[in-house]
Design an enzyme around this catalytic site. Structure first.
Site, short mmCIF file in Angstrom:
data_model
loop_
_atom_site.label_atom_id
_atom_site.label_comp_id
_atom_site.label_asym_id
_atom_site.label_seq_id
_atom_site.Cartn_x
_atom_site.Cartn_y
_atom_site.Cartn_z
N CYS A 169 0.93 -1.28 -0.21
CA CYS A 169 -0.10 -0.10 -0.09
C CYS A 169 0.85 1.13 -0.10
CB CYS A 169 -0.95 0.12 1.34
SG CYS A 169 -0.10 0.16 2.84
N ALA A 217 3.12 1.95 3.05
CA ALA A 217 4.59 1.13 2.75
C ALA A 217 5.53 1.91 1.91
CB ALA A 217 4.08 -0.22 2.21
N ARG A 250 12.68 -3.60 6.79
CA ARG A 250 13.12 -3.39 5.61
C ARG A 250 14.68 -3.28 5.54
NH1 ARG A 250 11.70 -2.07 0.69
NH2 ARG A 250 13.11 -0.19 0.48
N HIS A 309 5.41 6.60 -2.56
CA HIS A 309 6.56 7.18 -2.98
C HIS A 309 6.34 8.71 -3.22
CE1 HIS A 309 7.66 3.00 -4.52
NE2 HIS A 309 8.04 2.89 -3.14
#
Lengths: 460, 544
Positions: free
Chosen positions: B60, B63, B94, B194
């Site tokens: 999503c 994230a 991550r 992003h």
């Protein structure tokens, strides 16, 4: 220092949770649904939820974790997710052909008010569910309870949506597994078999999340409670719920719907809890406990006798989930160890009451907190104020263990950096033996590491 | 020609992949499955909604925003405003490594912060709790920055994280507080996040510190997240050749570096998908050109270093770059020469990310392996076909609701580092200035390109192609390995790495050699299964 900003001074926090000792409901629902044979869990929400839950379960099990999502976009969030779920049901039956789709909600679909019962009914009325196939559901809002609540809610959904009473009793007993590992479920089945008790265990993730390497990926692995078994649970003679938080709600619901009487015992972790489990199960089923089980018990007690000097008085901090923490704390007390700090993010007065009862009787000075404010940041601060000899908890504990230089045993969910939990049980007498072996292993390794050369022992 | 030998008829493969889908789904999926031709480059449907019920690799917006872009900066306290799960799942998963100068420097990466919204916060609003949480974080840690990330319910109940952040920032005076509307339902994948992250970092961080940075050749590294220490290796090489790294977006970075980023003279972009917005915005506002590079692969690293030297146009730098490449090359060569005979001719598939499926093809090429099929999880058409398609991409409803910042040149700080003529000259020399040619140009003819690969399609592809290695993420890892094929995770690197630069190439060669040649893949069948398990055998010892 990894957690270099964690200070000793404990301040009350009302808004900020730091390093939580819990996660959200849907992942528990997904895990429970994987314990049903031929079932595809479905996350009714944004893609991220499903992706995160699958990733976390995969890291914990090192196994495929299959689940689908309603892939909400902004439009679905505004206009409701019904169209997404109906379209998902079509796609899933066409492409992945499960026997059951087990839908759970998320904070998103709960906030907009999607009603899973109504949407499932619509799917049925619209002929979207093929003959002999099922869509079941559980409401699992992430802003209530914890991952343990989500597990309990899905297990309750399974019990009430499959369980029917035909009026003809079957010579079998239900065992509802609290949140435990596939290895634990396998061990529960073995113990029942040794006792000669005919059981239906649900959910059952053994042979699902510990599947063998065969060169083939079985989308629906061999394991899991079958539909036929689940349909029969309403005719069972009784239900035994293993854990009052994660298993009992389903037992209550089944009693209400099908009049199957139930009893709740602690998850059989450690000596005393396993004793109670064996007693209750054998009495309910009217069987004599075979010598084999008594011998298993004897082996555990033997180790407890022989190694008591290494365990006595050792101070332990532990964090995790209610149904594991209760019997584990009791076991530590049975081992003459000292649980000093206990934290669980899972809220609930019932858990608080049960734990305080146990502690008041046997260790009144223990620091214990659950629910709001009970996070690993607090536990770490407690450890800085009153140091311990051993830390027990999920993988996230390793940061505290390293900073404080404390021996650490991985126990609970999630374990992301070691294997074993899916293969070797913590329940039963053999599970107790495994726990003692692990505890002794880290404590004695520490003694070996720290001993002065002249005090270094060959025999221990 | 190698490729023709191993690649099955791709049009038949496409048919097989969509066969089982309901008609509407099949129609939609078929546009995302194309047969490559590097000369003509066919159109790939990308960055569109995943069909509900399809088992997708995608995550999503949250994230992409918190997990990918903001996560690696060590001295921001990242508070996730929402129920507990979102912050929990993005907690240390991550592998963004970071290295502080001293043991007590700010580093919040090992911490997880959440407002842990409860039912009453959903019903009555969560802003009060959020402000309380920000206050507590400030009182406990006195950080330079606090960032707030919205999760799904936050947008729906109307909590204004931006207003709450502004209010607290003004109240504190010495702590930059800012919010991100990165609710999980925005956009169709991580990609939306992003973009939202780029906007926020540009608005609230870049340009806050005008102290001129030191150094002759100053650049920012964009779209490098220091998974497994990738950034450390790039930093090592930069230092060796005398390039000054002003800031990194965002692997191994700090707030003050990012605030000073606009003083660099070049932005080099690794992950085009996650950070190209930043490159464009910094070019418009400050006049810093960006250039696409790739530090994955030894040859690609050498090429990228030469491009950077070419950009700065300094003979001394060019000579230094050549010297460093010459110095690093022998150890790479020694390893690849040993491994090459064992990997040559093998095949790979890469379905991951928004740039990794492209970059890692370079490493496989160096190993003599062919990429027979590849695709991204959350990329756009330009990442496949090249940025020249950008003007033709239709903005759909899902992209429309992601803010496009209107950027204008800064009246004081705009300073074009190169003239248009100079940039054109550099482009003619092969430098991808403000441009990216995409993945497909590099892939062989008739290889398969699939966007947003579904689980079903991945199993089919493996059955048909039987690749020697499959590259994807954690969700796919054990599915593929159960099929007897090793899977290399290109998000987490299977907890290995680094894979960038020269040292990284060596690590990757060794890892792939180990994986594709591991004897365990031949041990899957038990000896009695291989022997037919009882069929046609006579017992040697039978009791009468």
């Amino acid at each position: 220092m990894l957690l270099r900003h964690t200070s000793k001074e404990v301040k009350v926090r009302e808004g900020l949770t730091i390093n939580p000792a819990k996660t959200c409901q849907p992942i528990g629902a997904m895990y429970a649904a994987l314990g049903i044979h031929g079932c595809l869990p479905h996350s009714h929400g944004s893609q991220g939820c499903c992706s995160y839950h699958r990733s976390t379960l995969t890291r914990h099990y090192k196994e495929p974790v299959m689940a689908a999502t309603s892939s909400f976009t902004e439009g679905a969030s505004v206009f409701g997710g019904q169209a997404n779920l109906l379209s998902a049901i079509d796609t899933i039956f066409a492409v992945y052909d499960p026997d059951i789709i087990a839908v759970h909600s998320t904070c998103l679909s709960e906030t907009i008010g999607d009603d899973l019962q109504q949407i499932s009914k619509k799917a049925k009325d619209d002929g979207k569910i093929p003959e002999g196939k099922y869509v079941i559901y559980a409401s699992t809002p992430s802003f209530v309870g914890s991952h343990v609540t989500g597990y309990a809610n899905m297990v309750t959904g399974i019990a009430t949506q499959f369980g029917v009473s035909t009026g003809v009793k079957k010579s079998q007993h239900n065992i509802i597994a609290g949140w435990m590992e596939p290895s634990d479920m396998r061990e529960i089945k073995r113990i029942a078999q040794v006792l000669g008790v005919n059981i239906v265990l649900f959910p059952d993730t053994s042979d699902v999340l510990d599947a063998p390497q065969s060169g083939k990926h079985l989308f629906y692995p061999k394991g899991g409670t079958t539909i036929a078994e689940l349909k029969s649970i309403g005719d069972s003679l009784s239900t035994l719920a293993l854990g009052s938080i994660s298993a009992e709600p389903a037992a209550i619901a089944l009693e209400k719907k099908c009049k199957v009487p139930f009893e709740t015992v602690d998850m059989p972790i450690g000596l005393s809890a396993t004793d109670r489990f064996i007693m209750v199960l054998s009495q309910r089923a009217g069987v004599k406990v075979p010598d084999e089980v008594t011998a298993e018990r004897g082996r555990l007690v033997d180790v407890m006798c022989d190694m008591e000097q290494y365990l006595h008085g050792k101070r332990v901090a532990l964090f995790g989930d209610p149904d594991q923490l209760l019997p584990l704390t009791e076991f530590l007390l049975d081992l003459n160890m000292k649980p000093v700090h206990i934290v669980s993010g899972t809220p609930g007065q019932q858990f608080d009451k049960q734990m305080r009862l146990l502690l008041n009787e046997r260790s009144p000075e223990t620091n214990f907190r659950n629910g709001t404010g009970a996070d690993m940041f607090l536990l770490h601060q407690w450890m800085k104020n009153e140091p311990v000899d051993l830390l027990i908890g999920n993988t996230y504990g390793k940061y505290m263990a390293r900073d404080e230089d404390v021996p650490f045993i991985r126990f609970g969910f999630p374990i992301l950096d070691r294997i074993g939990h899916s293969y070797f049980p913590n329940v039963g007498y053999s599970g107790g033996l495994r726990l003692v072996e692990k505890i002794l292993g880290v404590l004695m390794d520490r003694q070996d590491r720290d001993a002065l050369e002249e005090k270094f022992e060959l025999v221990m | 020609m190698e490729a023709n030998r191993i690649i099955p008829d791709p049009s038949k493969v496409r048919e097989e992949l969509i066969q089982k889908y309901p008609a509407k789904v099949a129609k939609k999926r078929s546009k995302s499955i194309v047969i490559n031709d590097p000369d003509t480059i066919p159109e790939v449907q990308a960055n569109v909604r995943t069909v509900p019920g399809i088992i997708t690799q995608r995550g999503c917006s949250y994230a992409g925003c918190k997990g990918v872009v903001l996560g690696p900066t060590r001295d921001i306290v990242n508070i996730v405003h929402g129920p507990i799960g979102c912050s929990f799942y993005a907690w240390l998963t991550r592998r963004n490594q970071t290295r502080t100068e001293s043991l007590m420097d700010e580093n919040y990466i090992p911490y997880c912060f959440s407002t842990d919204m409860q039912e009453e916060n959903i019903v009555f609003g969560g802003e009060k709790k959020l402000k309380q949480a920000i206050q507590e974080a400030y009182d406990l840690f006195h950080p330079k920055s606090i960032a707030v990330f919205s999760t799904c319910p936050v947008g729906l109940i109307g909590d204004d994280v931006h207003a709450a952040s502004r209010e607290m920032k003004e109240k504190f005076g010495d702590c930059n507080v800012f919010g991100f509307s990165c609710e999980g339902y925005r956009g169709v994948s991580q990609s939306a996040g992003h973009h939202i992250a780029n906007n926020g970092v540009f608005k609230h961080m870049v340009g806050r510190n005008n102290t001129p940075s030191e150094g002759k050749f100053k650049l920012n590294l964009l779209g490098e997240y220091n998974i497994g220490g990738d950034a450390f290796e790039i930093e090592r090489i930069f230092e060796k050749v005398g390039i000054t790294l002003v800031s990194s977006f965002s692997g191994n970075s700090t707030v003050s570096q990012i605030e000073n980023a606009h003083t660099a003279d070049l932005n080099v972009i690794l992950c085009h998908r996650s950070i190209n917005y930043m490159g464009d915005m910094m070019e418009t506002k400050y006049g810093i050109p960006w250039m696409k590079v790739n530090f994955v692969g030894a040859e690609s690293t050498a090429k990228s270093l030469r491009k950077i030297a070419e950009y700065f146009g300094d003979e001394e730098l060019k000579a230094k770059v050549d010297a460093v490449i010459a110095e690093e090359a022998p150890k790479v060569k020694a390893v690849i020469e040993e491994i090459l005979p064992r990997t040559t001719g093998k095949t790979a598939m890469l379905f991951v990310g928004g740039s990794r499926a492209h970059h890692y093809q370079d490493l496989f090429n160096e190993l003599g392996m062919t990429t027979v099929a590849a695709g991204y999880e959350f990329a756009h058409r330009d990442d496949y076909e090249g940025r020249h398609v950008l003007p033709g991409i239709k903005v759909d409803a899902d992209s429309k609701n992601i803010e496009e910042l209107k950027i204008v040149p800064d009246p004081e700080l705009y300073n074009p580092r190169k003239s248009d003529a100079e940039l054109e000259e550099l482009r003619e020399k092969g430098l991808e200035i403000n441009g990216y040619e995409g993945m497909m140009k590099q892939m062989t003819k008739k290889s398969l390109v699939v966007d947003d690969l579904s689980h079903y399609e991945s199993e089919k592809l493996i059955e048909i192609y039987k690749p020697d290695i499959f590259c994807a993420g954690i969700k796919e890892k054990y599915v593929v390995q159960k099929m007897g094929i090793p899977l290399k995770q290109l998000h987490s690197y299977d907890y290995g790495g680094p894979y960038t630069g020269f040292e990284g190439a060596i690590n990757f060669y060794r890892d792939i050699d180990r994986m594709v040649n591991n004897p365990v893949w031949k041990m899957i069948k038990a000896p009695w299964e291989k022997a037919g398990n009882g069929k046609g055998l006579s017992a040697s010892y039978v009791t009468q």
